[in-house]
Write a protein that holds these residues in place. Structure first.
Motif, short mmCIF file in Angstrom:
data_model
loop_
_atom_site.label_atom_id
_atom_site.label_comp_id
_atom_site.label_asym_id
_atom_site.label_seq_id
_atom_site.Cartn_x
_atom_site.Cartn_y
_atom_site.Cartn_z
N UNK A 57 36.42 14.45 18.22
CA UNK A 57 37.47 15.52 18.58
C UNK A 57 39.20 15.70 17.89
N UNK A 58 39.06 13.71 18.03
CA UNK A 58 41.36 13.29 17.65
C UNK A 58 40.75 12.39 15.98
N UNK B 142 52.68 16.56 25.97
CA UNK B 142 51.39 17.43 27.05
C UNK B 142 50.65 17.76 26.06
N UNK B 143 49.53 17.37 27.06
CA UNK B 143 48.04 17.84 26.24
C UNK B 143 46.55 18.17 26.83
N UNK B 144 46.50 19.04 27.79
CA UNK B 144 44.96 18.99 28.45
C UNK B 144 43.71 19.38 27.37
N UNK C 278 55.94 16.26 21.07
CA UNK C 278 55.11 15.84 20.66
C UNK C 278 53.69 16.41 20.48
N UNK C 279 53.45 17.10 19.25
CA UNK C 279 51.59 18.04 19.91
C UNK C 279 50.46 16.41 19.75
N UNK C 280 50.07 16.35 20.67
CA UNK C 280 49.02 15.35 20.71
C UNK C 280 47.93 15.97 19.28
N UNK C 281 47.81 17.63 18.84
CA UNK C 281 46.48 17.89 18.04
C UNK C 281 47.51 17.43 16.83
N UNK D 176 49.55 7.82 26.96
CA UNK D 176 48.89 6.26 26.63
C UNK D 176 48.50 7.04 24.68
N UNK D 177 47.88 7.74 25.01
CA UNK D 177 47.30 7.62 23.29
C UNK D 177 48.87 7.23 22.63
#
Length: 164
Positions: free
Chosen positions: A68-69, A29-31, A52-55, A104-105
């Motif tokens: 950004x990423x 989850x990431x927004x 899972x932390x996207x950042x 998706x990432x």
């Protein structure tokens, strides 16, 4: 031979979770307005899902000129995948709760690294709509996996190719 679809239906995932070798399930989850998905994870998530932390795990903190990423170092990504409990040969199912950006990432990065990864079709909302069980609370910590990632399985498009 055609490649498997990147999506997995809720019913198929529910059935696979009962198998002798259930898939590793990752909650990504990431927004933009809520980059830390851990509070939402604690409120409800698929049983046995790993947060899972996207950042922090699907990106690295780089120079602002890198975007950004920026992608994490391959060694750091492999260490994260092992922390998530992924072993060589595992199927991984990723989901999120907002437009599929996080899942998706994760799918793209795992698939490029040679992992059989799928995105839960409809994400958390579809699982919830099907009336399937949800868990609450802190993420569990799985036994570390032994996956070896091999990036480069997906075709890459360079800047000159995109310009053409």
């Amino acid at each position: 031979m055609t490649a498997p679809t990147p999506l997995i239906a809720v019913a198929e995932l529910a059935q696979l979770r009962l198998s002798d070798r259930p898939p590793v399930v990752l909650d990504v989850r990431w927004r933009l307005d809520e980059p830390d998905g851990l509070p939402a994870f604690r409120e409800s998530h698929l049983p046995d899902a790993v947060y899972v932390s996207l950042d922090d795990e699907l990106a690295r903190h780089g120079d602002p000129g890198e975007g950004r990423h920026p992608l994490p170092d391959p060694g750091a990504f492999q260490a994260s995948a092992r922390r998530w409990g992924i072993d060589d040969g595992d199927t991984v199912v990723v989901y999120d709760d907002w437009q599929g950006f996080g899942s998706a990432r994760a799918w793209w990065m795992l698939t490029d690294a040679g992992v059989d990864a799928r995105v839960l079709d409809g994400g958390l909302a579809a699982w919830r709509s099907a009336g399937l069980p949800l868990s609450t609370g802190d993420p569990h910590t799985p036994e570390p996996g032994d996956v070896t990632l091999h990036p480069g399985h997906l075709r890459q498009l360079g800047i000159d190719e995109a310009a053409a």
